[in-house]
Write a protein that holds these residues in place. Structure first.
Motif, short mmCIF file in Angstrom:
data_model
loop_
_atom_site.label_atom_id
_atom_site.label_comp_id
_atom_site.label_asym_id
_atom_site.label_seq_id
_atom_site.Cartn_x
_atom_site.Cartn_y
_atom_site.Cartn_z
N LYS A 13 -4.41 4.55 7.63
CA LYS A 13 -5.50 3.56 7.51
C LYS A 13 -5.22 2.36 8.41
O LYS A 13 -6.12 1.62 8.77
CB LYS A 13 -5.63 3.09 6.06
N LYS A 14 -3.95 2.12 8.72
CA LYS A 14 -3.58 0.93 9.50
C LYS A 14 -3.35 1.25 10.98
O LYS A 14 -3.01 0.36 11.75
CB LYS A 14 -2.28 0.35 8.93
N GLN B 102 -0.46 4.85 5.73
CA GLN B 102 -0.15 4.38 7.09
C GLN B 102 -1.32 4.64 8.06
O GLN B 102 -1.64 3.80 8.90
CB GLN B 102 1.10 5.11 7.62
N ASP C 225 0.83 -1.22 0.00
CA ASP C 225 0.00 0.00 0.00
C ASP C 225 0.87 1.26 0.00
O ASP C 225 0.60 2.22 -0.72
CB ASP C 225 -0.90 0.04 1.24
#
Ligand SMILES: Cc1ncc(COP(=O)(O)O)c(C=O)c1O
Length: 435
Positions: A300-301, A298, A37
């Motif tokens: 999103k995680k 990043q 990603d």
């Protein structure tokens, strides 16, 4: 063609070998948790041909600000720059007299949490920290706050452990007409005050996105504020000191966000472009748009990454409890939760071994260790040249210089790797006939 390139990039990244081989693979103390990603985000942005800060940086700033309990944020090229720009902004807003103001700060610190204090002509007033929570010694902070020259407090939440009294310190410094800067570089997603995100109770909060941190953009940092006016000042210091505070799509506008881009800004009767008018002695500490695209991937995680840090701490801490007669283990203060940066261990005075013994043993067995940054900054050559006001004993800070080390809890570690780490610790004690 771009889609094909990105597909190939994703395939290449997915094929990277990640197998852990006990005794051969290095157990990193920290590292980036990134996958296809982030790579496709970066390369996609590069292929779009947009390098300077743009729409993705604006979105990243807005999202990170909220994650720090703030409304406005300015993306910079490092956590160190974030601290520098935060303090420049505070100096402009709060320091109205021509005198040397003091800033309360812990002696056990990361250098660039304290360096801006010195660089910008303030005097640091150092306080000690408690071992285990690494929070500042409360009595010393409260005493220091009585000093008429104190205008600010600036500190990091140490290795993710929240400074539990932040709200109290914020209220006290506001009563004095001063400011608080929270360095959250190691503590993104930690909470204090029974559930508030760190960053909330301060005038400015900073983050680092260097690869060691909770989320990474390779290098990078953020400085966040509640007030838009403070963010505009910070943006000016970041961007050469210019008066224009346009960002994102406003940069492309022919009129600017102020709607009077071309005006008599210099007061000379000549019409000039606001983008080339300078209000401040500024810097250029801007990052790149491709870094912002990585940051958005990043973010999103982040929930999952934070949970993994907490789980890894619990797993490691449950094991380490058996060695509490030798080690001071890291812990949080009631009402706070840590999103741990790393796992600091302080060797007790009475332990029958030194830090160097265990650190060398771990490193020989491929387990990375690190010092708790500088420990006491005043033990280092750069800081000895100054005649600082050292009114408080800083014994614990110096213990950190000499007796503390840290190992990893970052999301790249897992149960299998910890089983290996535990075995190495057991071997260390067994070879010394200790339990
Ligand atoms: C607490 C703290 N503040 C500031 C920094 C500086 O961040 P950067 O390396 O992005 O300049 C670090 C770096 O690790 C840090 O741990």
């Amino acid at each position: 063609m771009k889609d094909k390139i990105l597909e190939l990039v994703a395939e290449f990244i997915d094929k990277q070998e990640k197998k852990f081989i006990p005794g051969e693979s290095i157990v990193q103390y920290t590292g980036p948790t990134i996958d296809k990603d982030e790579y496709t985000a970066i390369i996609g942005t590069v292929l779009d041909g947009w390098f300077g800060l743009g729409a993705q940086a604006t979105e990243f700033e807005a999202k990170v600000a909220l994650r720090l309990g703030k409304l406005h944020a300015v993306y910079v090229n490092s956590g160190s720059s974030a601290n520098l720009i935060a303090l420049e902004t505070m100096k402009e807003i709060y320091c109205k007299e021509k005198k040397t103001y003091k800033i309360i700060t812990p002696a056990a610190s990361f250098p660039t949490t304290v360096n801006p204090i010195i660089q910008l002509g303030f005097e640091p007033l150092f306080v000690d920290v408690e071992l285990g929570t690494y929070n500042m010694v409360d009595e010393q902070v409260l005493d220091a706050l009585k000093d008429d020259d104190v205008i600010g407090i600036m500190y990091a939440h140490p290795l993710g452990i929240p400074v539990a009294n932040t709200k109290k310190y914020y209220e006290l410094i506001k009563q004095k007409g001063g400011f608080l800067v929270e360095d959250c570089c190691d503590a993104l997603d930690s909470t204090y005050n029974n559930g508030d995100l760190v960053g909330k109770y301060s005038d400015a909060a900073t983050l680092s996105f260097y690869a060691a941190h909770h989320i990474t953009t390779g290098e990078g940092g953020m400085v966040a504020f509640s007030q838009r006016s403070a963010a505009n000042i910070a943006r000016s210091y970041r961007d050469w000191g210019r008066a224009c505070f346009c960002s994102g799509k406003d940069v492309l506008s022919s009129t600017g966000a102020c709607n009077k881009r071309f005006a008599d800004w210099l007061g000379t009767g000549v019409i000039t472009d606001h983008r080339y008018v300078y209000d401040r002695i500024g810097y250029n500490v801007k990052p790149l748009e491709l870094q912002a695209s990585m940051g958005l991937a990043q973010l999103k995680k982040l929930d999952a990454l934070t949970q993994k840090r907490k789980d890894n701490y619990t797993c490691l801490n449950n094991f380490m409890k058996r060695y509490e007669k030798y080690f001071i283990l890291p812990t949080t203060v009631e009402g706070t939760t840590a999103s741990w940066f790393s796992y600091p261990i302080t060797i007790k005075d009475e332990a029958p071994f030194k830090r160097a013994d265990i650190v060398e043993f771990l490193e020989e067995n491929k387990i990375q260790t690190r010092n708790f940054f500088a420990g006491n900054l005043l033990d280092h050559p750069a800081y000895k040249q100054f005649d600082f006001d050292l009114r408080y004993p800083l014994d614990n800070a110096s213990k950190i210089t000499n007796q503390t080390f840290m190992i990893g809890v970052w999301p790249g570690l897992n149960e299998e790797i910890y089983q290996y780490v535990f075995k190495v610790f057991e071997d260390f004690f067994a070879t010394r006939g200790l339990k």
